[in-house]
Design a protein around this motif. Structure first.
Motif, PDB file in Angstrom:
ATOM      1  N   PHE A  99       1.120  -7.905   6.592  1.00 56.58           N
ATOM      2  CA  PHE A  99       1.087  -6.934   5.497  1.00 56.58           C
ATOM      3  C   PHE A  99       0.282  -5.697   5.889  1.00 56.58           C
ATOM      4  CE2 PHE A  99       0.861 -10.935   2.705  1.00 56.58           C
ATOM      5  CZ  PHE A  99       2.223 -11.101   2.758  1.00 56.58           C
ATOM      6  N   ILE A 100       0.724  -4.536   5.449  1.00 55.69           N
ATOM      7  CA  ILE A 100      -0.036  -3.301   5.622  1.00 55.69           C
ATOM      8  C   ILE A 100      -1.015  -3.232   4.456  1.00 55.69           C
ATOM      9  CG2 ILE A 100       0.066  -0.788   5.814  1.00 55.69           C
ATOM     10  CD1 ILE A 100       1.587  -2.127   8.066  1.00 55.69           C
ATOM     11  N   THR A 101      -2.293  -3.481   4.721  1.00 57.63           N
ATOM     12  CA  THR A 101      -3.284  -3.570   3.653  1.00 57.63           C
ATOM     13  C   THR A 101      -3.946  -2.239   3.337  1.00 57.63           C
ATOM     14  OG1 THR A 101      -4.946  -4.224   5.256  1.00 57.63           O
ATOM     15  CG2 THR A 101      -3.773  -5.990   4.114  1.00 57.63           C
ATOM     16  N   GLY A 102      -3.835  -1.278   4.230  1.00 54.13           N
ATOM     17  CA  GLY A 102      -4.405   0.042   3.991  1.00 54.13           C
ATOM     18  C   GLY A 102      -3.523   1.088   4.644  1.00 54.13           C
ATOM     19  N   LEU A 103      -3.426   2.256   4.005  1.00 57.95           N
ATOM     20  CA  LEU A 103      -2.533   3.278   4.503  1.00 57.95           C
ATOM     21  C   LEU A 103      -3.030   4.642   4.048  1.00 57.95           C
ATOM     22  CD1 LEU A 103       0.934   2.959   5.256  1.00 57.95           C
ATOM     23  CD2 LEU A 103       0.752   4.435   3.299  1.00 57.95           C
ATOM     24  N   ALA A 104      -2.918   5.637   4.902  1.00 61.48           N
ATOM     25  CA  ALA A 104      -3.233   7.025   4.547  1.00 61.48           C
ATOM     26  C   ALA A 104      -2.272   7.914   5.314  1.00 61.48           C
ATOM     27  CB  ALA A 104      -4.669   7.356   4.912  1.00 61.48           C
ATOM     28  N   ILE A 105      -2.084   9.118   4.807  1.00 65.23           N
ATOM     29  CA  ILE A 105      -1.215  10.078   5.485  1.00 65.23           C
ATOM     30  C   ILE A 105      -1.915  11.424   5.450  1.00 65.23           C
ATOM     31  CG2 ILE A 105       0.109  10.538   3.390  1.00 65.23           C
ATOM     32  CD1 ILE A 105       2.600  10.818   5.201  1.00 65.23           C
ATOM     33  N   ASP A 106      -1.800  12.199   6.524  1.00 63.99           N
ATOM     34  CA  ASP A 106      -2.504  13.482   6.564  1.00 63.99           C
ATOM     35  C   ASP A 106      -1.846  14.484   5.617  1.00 63.99           C
ATOM     36  OD1 ASP A 106      -0.260  14.392   7.926  1.00 63.99           O
ATOM     37  OD2 ASP A 106      -1.345  15.044   9.709  1.00 63.99           O
TER      38      ASP A 106
ATOM     39  N   SER B 208       0.845  -1.187   0.000  1.00 62.32           N
ATOM     40  CA  SER B 208       0.000   0.000   0.000  1.00 62.32           C
ATOM     41  C   SER B 208       0.883   1.240   0.000  1.00 62.32           C
ATOM     42  CB  SER B 208      -0.931   0.002   1.217  1.00 62.32           C
ATOM     43  OG  SER B 208      -0.191  -0.128   2.408  1.00 62.32           O
ATOM     44  N   ALA B 209       0.338   2.335  -0.533  1.00 57.99           N
ATOM     45  CA  ALA B 209       1.094   3.585  -0.583  1.00 57.99           C
ATOM     46  C   ALA B 209       0.129   4.761  -0.580  1.00 57.99           C
ATOM     47  CB  ALA B 209       1.975   3.621  -1.829  1.00 57.99           C
ATOM     48  N   ALA B 210       0.596   5.891  -0.062  1.00 60.55           N
ATOM     49  CA  ALA B 210      -0.228   7.104  -0.039  1.00 60.55           C
ATOM     50  C   ALA B 210       0.673   8.323  -0.036  1.00 60.55           C
ATOM     51  CB  ALA B 210      -1.121   7.108   1.198  1.00 60.55           C
ATOM     52  N   PHE B 211       0.275   9.350  -0.772  1.00 56.88           N
ATOM     53  CA  PHE B 211       0.958  10.636  -0.762  1.00 56.88           C
ATOM     54  C   PHE B 211       0.260  11.562   0.216  1.00 56.88           C
ATOM     55  CE2 PHE B 211       2.387   9.223  -4.931  1.00 56.88           C
ATOM     56  CZ  PHE B 211       3.702   9.666  -4.945  1.00 56.88           C
ATOM     57  N   SER B 212       1.042  12.451   0.853  1.00 57.08           N
ATOM     58  CA  SER B 212       0.433  13.497   1.673  1.00 57.08           C
ATOM     59  C   SER B 212      -0.232  14.492   0.722  1.00 57.08           C
ATOM     60  CB  SER B 212       1.486  14.195   2.532  1.00 57.08           C
ATOM     61  OG  SER B 212       2.458  14.835   1.728  1.00 57.08           O
ATOM     62  N   GLY B 213      -1.198  15.243   1.232  1.00 53.13           N
ATOM     63  CA  GLY B 213      -1.924  16.211   0.406  1.00 53.13           C
ATOM     64  C   GLY B 213      -1.032  17.292  -0.165  1.00 53.13           C
TER      65      GLY B 213
END
Length: 97
Positions: A53-60, A14-19
Motif C-alpha cells: 500500500f502507498i501510505t504517504g504521497l505528495a506531489i510538487d 493516499s491522495a494529494a493535489f499539486s499546488g
C-alpha cells in the motif's frame, strides 16, 4: 477517477493535489500511483513504485515529481510524474540529514 481502471487500482490509500490544482496523485492498494489530470479529466500515467500500500504521497507544485512512501517496504521514493522514472530512493537504512 477513470472508470476503465482495473479493480486493484480503485482502492485509494493516499491522495494529494499539486499546488497549482491541476494534478491529483492517488496511491492505490496495489502499490500503484495514478496521476490524474483534473483539467483533461483523465489518468495520464500509472506506475508501481512499491510492493505494498502507498501510505504517504505528495506531489510538487507543478505536478512534475511525485513523492511516495510505503510502510511495507520502509522506503521513500521520488518519481518523475510524467515518465514514471525513479529519481531518488531512501531505504530504511538510509539516514537523511
Amino acid at each position: 477517477m477513470d472508470s476503465n481502471l482495473p479493480e486493484k487500482y480503485k482502492t485509494i490509500w493516499s491522495a494529494a493535489f499539486s499546488g497549482n490544482g491541476r494534478w491529483l496523485a492517488c496511491g492505490c492498494e496495489a502499490g500503484t500511483v495514478c496521476l490524474y489530470d483534473i483539467y483533461a479529466r483523465k489518468t495520464t500515467i500509472s506506475f508501481q513504485p512499491h510492493s505494498g500500500f502507498i501510505t504517504g504521497l505528495a506531489i510538487d507544485y507543478e505536478g512534475k515529481r511525485v513523492f511516495t512512501s510505503s510502510s511495507y517496504d520502509c522506503s521513500i521514493k521520488v518519481w518523475d510524474a510524467f515518465t514514471g522514472s525513479l529519481i531518488s530512493s531512501f531505504d530504511e537504512h538510509d539516514y537523511i540529514e
